[in-house]
Design a protein around this motif. Structure first.
Motif, mmCIF file in Angstrom:
data_model
loop_
_atom_site.group_PDB
_atom_site.id
_atom_site.type_symbol
_atom_site.label_atom_id
_atom_site.label_comp_id
_atom_site.label_asym_id
_atom_site.label_seq_id
_atom_site.Cartn_x
_atom_site.Cartn_y
_atom_site.Cartn_z
ATOM 1 N N UNK A 1 -3.625 -4.278 11.927
ATOM 2 C CA UNK A 1 -2.400 -4.295 11.125
ATOM 3 C C UNK A 1 -2.143 -2.868 10.657
ATOM 4 N N UNK A 2 -1.176 -2.192 11.251
ATOM 5 C CA UNK A 2 -0.883 -0.797 10.880
ATOM 6 C C UNK A 2 0.416 -0.740 10.060
ATOM 7 N N UNK A 3 1.496 -1.151 10.663
ATOM 8 C CA UNK A 3 2.803 -1.054 9.982
ATOM 9 C C UNK A 3 3.028 -2.283 9.096
ATOM 10 N N UNK A 4 4.029 -2.175 8.219
ATOM 11 C CA UNK A 4 4.409 -3.331 7.380
ATOM 12 C C UNK A 4 4.950 -4.425 8.295
ATOM 13 N N UNK A 5 5.550 -4.007 9.411
ATOM 14 C CA UNK A 5 6.054 -4.963 10.416
ATOM 15 C C UNK A 5 4.882 -5.768 10.998
ATOM 16 N N UNK A 6 3.759 -5.070 11.321
ATOM 17 C CA UNK A 6 2.543 -5.760 11.812
ATOM 18 C C UNK A 6 2.066 -6.749 10.744
ATOM 19 N N UNK A 7 2.061 -6.294 9.505
ATOM 20 C CA UNK A 7 1.584 -7.074 8.348
ATOM 21 C C UNK A 7 2.388 -8.381 8.253
ATOM 22 N N UNK A 8 3.712 -8.255 8.315
ATOM 23 C CA UNK A 8 4.567 -9.450 8.244
ATOM 24 C C UNK A 8 4.375 -10.333 9.471
ATOM 25 N N UNK A 9 4.148 -9.702 10.644
ATOM 26 C CA UNK A 9 3.974 -10.494 11.880
ATOM 27 C C UNK A 9 2.640 -11.248 11.848
ATOM 28 N N UNK B 1 -18.535 -6.262 10.571
ATOM 29 C CA UNK B 1 -17.371 -5.345 10.565
ATOM 30 C C UNK B 1 -16.239 -5.984 9.750
ATOM 31 N N UNK B 2 -15.785 -5.282 8.682
ATOM 32 C CA UNK B 2 -14.693 -5.854 7.894
ATOM 33 C C UNK B 2 -13.391 -5.898 8.692
ATOM 34 N N UNK B 3 -12.677 -6.996 8.573
ATOM 35 C CA UNK B 3 -11.316 -7.078 9.143
ATOM 36 C C UNK B 3 -10.366 -6.939 7.973
ATOM 37 N N UNK B 4 -9.651 -5.804 7.925
ATOM 38 C CA UNK B 4 -8.749 -5.560 6.806
ATOM 39 C C UNK B 4 -7.306 -5.785 7.235
ATOM 40 N N UNK B 5 -6.522 -6.361 6.348
ATOM 41 C CA UNK B 5 -5.131 -6.669 6.675
ATOM 42 C C UNK B 5 -4.154 -5.888 5.789
ATOM 43 N N UNK B 6 -4.674 -5.027 4.899
ATOM 44 C CA UNK B 6 -3.760 -4.180 4.124
ATOM 45 C C UNK B 6 -3.108 -3.198 5.105
ATOM 46 N N UNK B 7 -1.765 -3.117 5.133
ATOM 47 C CA UNK B 7 -1.098 -2.272 6.134
ATOM 48 C C UNK B 7 -1.336 -0.786 5.898
ATOM 49 N N UNK B 8 -1.782 -0.087 6.941
ATOM 50 C CA UNK B 8 -2.083 1.356 6.843
ATOM 51 C C UNK B 8 -0.840 2.158 6.478
ATOM 52 N N UNK B 9 0.341 1.673 6.892
ATOM 53 C CA UNK B 9 1.615 2.346 6.544
ATOM 54 C C UNK B 9 1.741 2.479 5.030
ATOM 55 N N UNK B 10 1.119 1.552 4.271
ATOM 56 C CA UNK B 10 1.184 1.629 2.804
ATOM 57 C C UNK B 10 -0.035 2.377 2.253
ATOM 58 N N UNK B 11 -1.280 1.824 2.549
ATOM 59 C CA UNK B 11 -2.454 2.426 1.900
ATOM 60 C C UNK B 11 -2.664 3.874 2.360
ATOM 61 N N UNK B 12 -2.166 4.227 3.577
ATOM 62 C CA UNK B 12 -2.328 5.588 4.104
ATOM 63 C C UNK B 12 -1.582 6.621 3.270
#
Ligand SMILES: COc1cccc([C@H]2O[C@H](CC(=O)N[C@@H](CC(=O)O)C(=O)O)C(=O)N(CC(C)(C)C)c3ccc(Cl)cc32)c1OC
Length: 321
Positions: free
Chosen positions: A132-140, A199-210
Motif C-alpha cells: 500500500x503506497x498511495x492513498x489510492x492503494x489504501x482505498x483500493x 514480517x510486519x504487513x503495514x497498511x498505512x499509506x506511504x504517500x502520507x507517512x512518508x
C-alpha cells in the motif's frame, strides 16, 4: 443470546463464530432468522479467506492461486487446510462442516457469498505482491477486504427482502461502510501490526507517512512523537470522511435488527477514531474504548436519532481537540 441449532454443521458454525469474534458474534445472532445463518456463514467464509491471506507459513506461490480459487473451494466438501492459529486451526481443519452449512443456505445467499469471495480473493492476491503506497492503494485495499463485505451484506439484505431492492445495488455507500471500519482498525492497530513477527504487513499509506518520517517504525520512538501525531491525525481525518456516507447508508435501513447490526460497529468505529485522534498511546500500546463508554451508546441504539446523537458526541470531542 447464543444460537444452538440442532444439526451438527450449523452448531459448529455458531460455536466457531462465538470463538473467533468477541462482541460482534452476539450482534450477528440477534439478526432476523431469515438472515442469521447467511450472515454467520458469510462471516466464517471471510475469516477463512483472511486466515489464508494472513498465514505467513503459506508460500506466496501457493497462497496467490488459493486466494483466487477460494470461491470454488467453499462448495467443495472435501476441502480443508492446516493453517492459522488459535481457533482458526479448528475452523480450517473442520472446514467441511462450514461447507455443509453453506450448501444448506438458499442458493441466492450462496451466490452472493461466492461472488464477494471471488472478488475479495482476487483483490487480496493483487496485494500479496504489492504494498500500500498511495492513498489510492489504501482505498483500493480497504475496498477489497472491507468495502466488498458491506456490498455483499447489502445484497443479502435485499435478497432477504428485509430491506428494499435498492440494497441489491448500493456499492458506493456500502463501500464507505467498510472503509470506515477498516481504516479505523488499521489506524488503531499500528503497534500490533508493526511488531508482527516475522514480517510486519503495514497498511498505512506511504504517500502520507512518508511526509512525516523516512521509516514507519520511527513513530515508536518518543523523540518522533510530533511527527507521529501529525501523521495519525491526518489518517484519522481521512477516515472520518467516510462517516457521512455511512450515515446516509444506515438512514435507508428499515429493519431494526438489521439497523443495529450495521450501526453498532459504526458507533464503535467513530468512538475509536475520537480516542485515537492526537493520542500518542496509539504508538505505545493498545487503544481500546472503555466498555462503559461503548455500552452507553450501544445499549439503546435503536434509531437514526440515537445514531446521530452518538456520532454527535464523538464528533464533538474530535472538534474540541
Ligand atoms: C454493511 O456493512 C457492514 C454491516 C455490519 C457489520 C459489518 C462488519 O462489522 C464487523 C464488526 C466487528 O467484527 N467488530 C469486532 C471488533 C474488532 O474487530 O475490532 C468485534 O466486535 O468483534 C467488522 O469489523 N467486519 C470486518 C470488516 C471491517 C473487515 C468488514 C465485518 C466482517 C464480516 C461481516 Cl459479515 C461484517 C463486518 C459491515 O461490514 C462493512
Amino acid at each position: 443470546a447464543k444460537v444452538l441449532p440442532k444439526d451438527k454443521s450449523l452448531a459448529f458454525c455458531y460455536d466457531m463464530l462465538n470463538r473467533v469474534s468477541r462482541s460482534f458474534a452476539v450482534v450477528i445472532q440477534r439478526l432476523p432468522t431469515e438472515l442469521r445463518d447467511a450472515v454467520c456463514l458469510f462471516y466464517l467464509v471471510l475469516r477463512a479467506l483472511d486466515t489464508v491471506e494472513d498465514d505467513m507459513a503459506v508460500p506466496v506461490a501457493t497462497k496467490v492461486p488459493l486466494l483466487r480459487v477460494f470461491h470454488e473451494k467453499i462448495y467443495d466438501r472435501s476441502w480443508k487446510m492446516s493453517c492459522g492459529y488459535g481457533p482458526y486451526v479448528d475452523l480450517m481443519q473442520q472446514y467441511s462442516l462450514v461447507t455443509d452449512a453453506f450448501l444448506r443456505l438458499k442458493p441466492m445467499y450462496q451466490k452472493v457469498i461466492a461472488d464477494i469471495t471471488r472478488r475479495m480473493g482476487e483483490g487480496m492476491a493483487e496485494f500479496i505482491e504489492k504494498e500500500v503506497i498511495s492513498v489510492k492503494d489504501y482505498d483500493l485495499y480497504c475496498h477489497y477486504v472491507a468495502g466488498l463485505v458491506g456490498i455483499g451484506l447489502s445484497q443479502l439484505f435485499a435478497s432477504s427482502q428485509l430491506e428494499s431492492e435498492e440494497f441489491a445495488d448500493m456499492e458506493f455507500l456500502a463501500n464507505h461502510m467498510g472503509l470506515f471500519l477498516q481504516k479505523t482498525n488499521i489506524i488503531r492497530d499500528y503497534l500490533e501490526d508493526i511488531n508482527e513477527e516475522p514480517a510486519p504487513r503495514m497498511f498505512w499509506p506511504k504517500e502520507v507517512w512518508g511526509r512525516y518520517t523516512r521509516k514507519l517504525d520511527s513513530f515508536k520512538a518518543p523523540e518522533n512523537s510530533a511527527a507521529a501525531l501529525g501523521c495519525l491525525n491526518e489518517l484519522v481525518t481521512d477516515a472520518l470522511c467516510h462517516a457521512p456516507h455511512s450515515l446516509a447508508y444506515m438512514a435507508k435501513l428499515r429493519d431494526q435488527d438489521v439497523f443495529r447490526f450495521c450501526a453498532i460497529p459504526q458507533v464503535m468505529a467513530i468512538g475509536t477514531l475520537a480516542l485515537c485522534y492526537n493520542n500518542h498511546r496509539v504508538f505505545t500500546g493498545v487503544v481500546k474504548m472503555r466498555r462503559g463508554e461503548t455500552a452507553k451508546y450501544v445499549q439503546q441504539l435503536g434509531s437514526m436519532a440515537d445514531l446521530y446523537e452518538a456520532f454527535d458526541h464523538f464528533a464533538g470531542s474530535l472538534a474540541a481537540q
